[in-house]
Structure formats: C-alpha cells, structure tokens
Design a protein around this motif. Structure first.
Motif, PDB file in Angstrom:
ATOM      1  N   ASN A  77      42.297  71.526  53.409  1.00 35.19           N
ATOM      2  CA  ASN A  77      42.946  71.355  52.114  1.00 35.19           C
ATOM      3  C   ASN A  77      42.178  70.338  51.282  1.00 35.19           C
ATOM      4  O   ASN A  77      41.468  69.487  51.819  1.00 35.19           O
ATOM      5  CB  ASN A  77      44.376  70.811  52.276  1.00 35.19           C
ATOM      6  N   ILE A  78      42.366  70.419  49.972  1.00 36.47           N
ATOM      7  CA  ILE A  78      41.883  69.334  49.120  1.00 36.47           C
ATOM      8  C   ILE A  78      43.051  68.880  48.266  1.00 36.47           C
ATOM      9  O   ILE A  78      43.863  69.691  47.808  1.00 36.47           O
ATOM     10  CB  ILE A  78      40.651  69.754  48.295  1.00 36.47           C
ATOM     11  N   ILE A  79      43.174  67.583  48.118  1.00 34.43           N
ATOM     12  CA  ILE A  79      44.341  66.977  47.470  1.00 34.43           C
ATOM     13  C   ILE A  79      43.875  66.350  46.162  1.00 34.43           C
ATOM     14  O   ILE A  79      42.858  65.645  46.132  1.00 34.43           O
ATOM     15  CB  ILE A  79      44.950  65.902  48.402  1.00 34.43           C
TER      16      ILE A  79
ATOM     17  N   ASP B  97      55.522  63.599  52.771  1.00 31.98           N
ATOM     18  CA  ASP B  97      54.211  63.748  53.403  1.00 31.98           C
ATOM     19  C   ASP B  97      53.372  64.729  52.593  1.00 31.98           C
ATOM     20  O   ASP B  97      53.849  65.807  52.217  1.00 31.98           O
ATOM     21  CB  ASP B  97      54.368  64.286  54.834  1.00 31.98           C
ATOM     22  N   VAL B  98      52.125  64.352  52.327  1.00 31.43           N
ATOM     23  CA  VAL B  98      51.206  65.269  51.646  1.00 31.43           C
ATOM     24  C   VAL B  98      50.595  66.180  52.711  1.00 31.43           C
ATOM     25  O   VAL B  98      50.111  65.687  53.732  1.00 31.43           O
ATOM     26  CB  VAL B  98      50.103  64.480  50.905  1.00 31.43           C
TER      27      VAL B  98
ATOM     28  N   MET C   7      62.617  68.422  47.222  1.00 32.35           N
ATOM     29  CA  MET C   7      61.300  68.646  46.648  1.00 32.35           C
ATOM     30  C   MET C   7      60.247  68.509  47.742  1.00 32.35           C
ATOM     31  O   MET C   7      60.308  67.607  48.551  1.00 32.35           O
ATOM     32  CB  MET C   7      61.050  67.593  45.560  1.00 32.35           C
ATOM     33  N   LYS C   8      59.278  69.425  47.764  1.00 37.70           N
ATOM     34  CA  LYS C   8      58.155  69.273  48.693  1.00 37.70           C
ATOM     35  C   LYS C   8      56.898  69.753  48.020  1.00 37.70           C
ATOM     36  O   LYS C   8      56.935  70.507  47.045  1.00 37.70           O
ATOM     37  CB  LYS C   8      58.428  70.009  50.003  1.00 37.70           C
ATOM     38  N   LEU C   9      55.796  69.281  48.527  1.00 36.15           N
ATOM     39  CA  LEU C   9      54.513  69.678  47.976  1.00 36.15           C
ATOM     40  C   LEU C   9      54.058  70.968  48.628  1.00 36.15           C
ATOM     41  O   LEU C   9      53.925  71.034  49.847  1.00 36.15           O
ATOM     42  CB  LEU C   9      53.481  68.580  48.240  1.00 36.15           C
ATOM     43  N   GLU C  10      53.841  71.986  47.824  1.00 33.69           N
ATOM     44  CA  GLU C  10      53.363  73.270  48.336  1.00 33.69           C
ATOM     45  C   GLU C  10      51.836  73.295  48.274  1.00 33.69           C
ATOM     46  O   GLU C  10      51.235  72.701  47.377  1.00 33.69           O
ATOM     47  CB  GLU C  10      53.904  74.422  47.468  1.00 33.69           C
TER      48      GLU C  10
END
Length: 279
Positions: free
Chosen positions: A208-210, A201-202, A1-4
C-alpha cells in the motif's frame, strides 16, 4: 469510520481518493506504480546503515538540514515535552547521501515525486470550484522543481524497556507540507485521529501507499482538506524487538508559492520550524 484501501487502477480511484482525503485527511492506495521491490531493497539497505557506525559520519548540517539526525536530538512533536523514539536521515537530491545508498533512494525520490504530482492533479480535479479558485497556481506546479521536498528515512529502533515515561515512536502531530507520500512501513503502528477523537489504524499491508494532507494544503484550500493528527504507537509483545523503517516524502512547494493571503510557502515553513525549535 474506517480508512478504506483504494485501487489506484480502478476507473473511479481519483474520485474516491479525494473523498477519503476530504473525510479523514488520509488516502490509502493499492496497485500503485511504485515498485515494491525497490521499497524492500531500500528498507534493507537503510536498516543496515542505521545499525552501523557509518551513520555518524553523515551528521546533519544545521544550515541545510541534510544528513543523519540521532535519537538524542530527535523531534519533540508540537505540544509535547517528550522526544519521539526515533532517528532519521534527511535526503535531498542536492544533499549528502552515502554513495552505496544513492541509486535506490534517488530512484524512489523521483518515482514518489511523480506519483505525488499526479495525486495533486486528482485533488485539484475533484475540488469544488470555490476551493480551486483559492489555489494561486495549479497544485502540481507548486511542487515542480522544488528543492524543498524532503525524503526522510526514519528508523524506530527496537524497544528496550528503558524509554522515557510517555515516549512513543512518534507523538501525535500534523505534517507541515502540502501532502506526504508514504509506502506502508515494514511494521504496523501508524494511526490517524478521527473526527470523534478516536484513533484509527491506517491499513499497513506492505505494498500500500499512504497519502496524507499537510498543513500547507489545509491553508491553501481554506480548510477544505484537513491536516489530520497522526501518530506511530509503540509495538506490543514480540514486535517490541523489531525495528521499524519508514519512508515519508514531504512534498514542499517552491518557497515563493503563495498559499493564502497570510502566507507564502517559505513564510509558513519558517514560522513552523521556529515553533518546533528547529531554527
């Protein structure tokens, strides 16, 4: 799983963003409407403020919680015993703000609030009917004209080597509020805990905005949207000499908003602040 990273301007961005929140508790957007130059200017202005003695003239108010919080009274995350390595300033539009820093930080507060309102609309639109039915009022209305929404300017100072054993910049924690809006910081380090217990890692590309889910939205959605543990790890190598500035906006509902059968926004917040030893 990773953050896209999701392109805010894409036709299907809202759907993919809400899917990411449901899966990981986090969503990362590029090409969003918050001006990069504004964020850069804020980082530079507040870095200078944290480097100066002027910060001590704005020591936090114990009753209203606006102002400067030095590292000596920094938070200890729930379930931890060692303080985080950070200092910070709490900005509310009604609170004390150094005059020279007021214009940009309040412009950012307003723009980030507007974006948050739009993203809460996305979340409501793409929630299943049974989840939508749990919301006492529409999600954007929960934060409209709220005096509780908090902008925190965080300063993680350079590492000195004298840090307390086990201390990191921000120990693993969940946020209390509905959602948090965070421009990618000027240095990496933010990680989110995956379902298998590993740390991801984000994506921290500047621009970018998280966005992450807070405990109040987890409560209001009956657990459908997860409030995920996250942390800021210490830098390695040459990055140890660098400061890190971060600008989380914690979107809080108006105190009277009903989150669930158990809690209003106010009763939930008071319970958590007592747990953290802040009250």
């Amino acid at each position: 799983m990773k953050l896209e990273t999701i392109d805010y301007r894409a036709a299907d961005s809202a759907k993919h963003f809400v899917e990411s929140l449901r899966e990981t508790g986090f969503g990362v957007l590029s090409n969003h409407p918050i001006d990069k130059e504004l964020v850069e200017n804020i980082y530079a202005e507040w870095q200078a403020f944290f480097n100066s003695d002027a910060k001590n003239e704005f020591m936090f108010n114990r009753e209203t919680h606006d102002g400067f919080f030095p590292a000596s009274i920094s938070e200890t995350a729930k379930g931890h015993t060692v303080k985080d390595i950070k200092e910070y300033y709490h900005v509310y539009p009604w609170g004390r703000i150094p005059d020279s820093l007021r214009t940009n930080i309040l412009a950012y507060y307003e723009k980030a609030n507007a974006l948050a309102s739009e993203l809460l609309e996305w979340i409501e639109t793409y929630s299943p009917d049974e989840v939508k039915a749990k919301f006492s009022i529409p999600l954007p209305e929960m934060i409209a004209d709220s005096h509780k929404t908090l902008l925190r300017i965080l300063h993680y100072p350079p590492m000195t080597g004298d840090e307390e054993m086990g201390a990191i910049r921000a120990a693993a924690h969940e946020d209390i509020n509905l959602i948090t809006v965070l421009p990618a910081a000027n240095e990496p380090g933010l990680q989110v805990k995956a379902k298998d217990g590993s740390w991801l890692d984000v994506p921290s590309d500047f621009g970018n905005i998280i966005i992450n889910i807070g405990d109040m939205l987890q409560e209001a959605s009956g657990g459908y949207f997860p409030s995920t543990s996250h942390r800021v790890i210490n830098p390695e190598g040459t990055d140890k000499t660098k400061s890190r500035i971060s600008l989380p906006l914690f979107l809080h509902p108006k105190p009277s908003v009903v989150l669930s059968e158990r809690y209003t926004a106010d009763s939930y917040l008071m319970e958590r602040l007592r747990e953290l030893g802040v009250l």
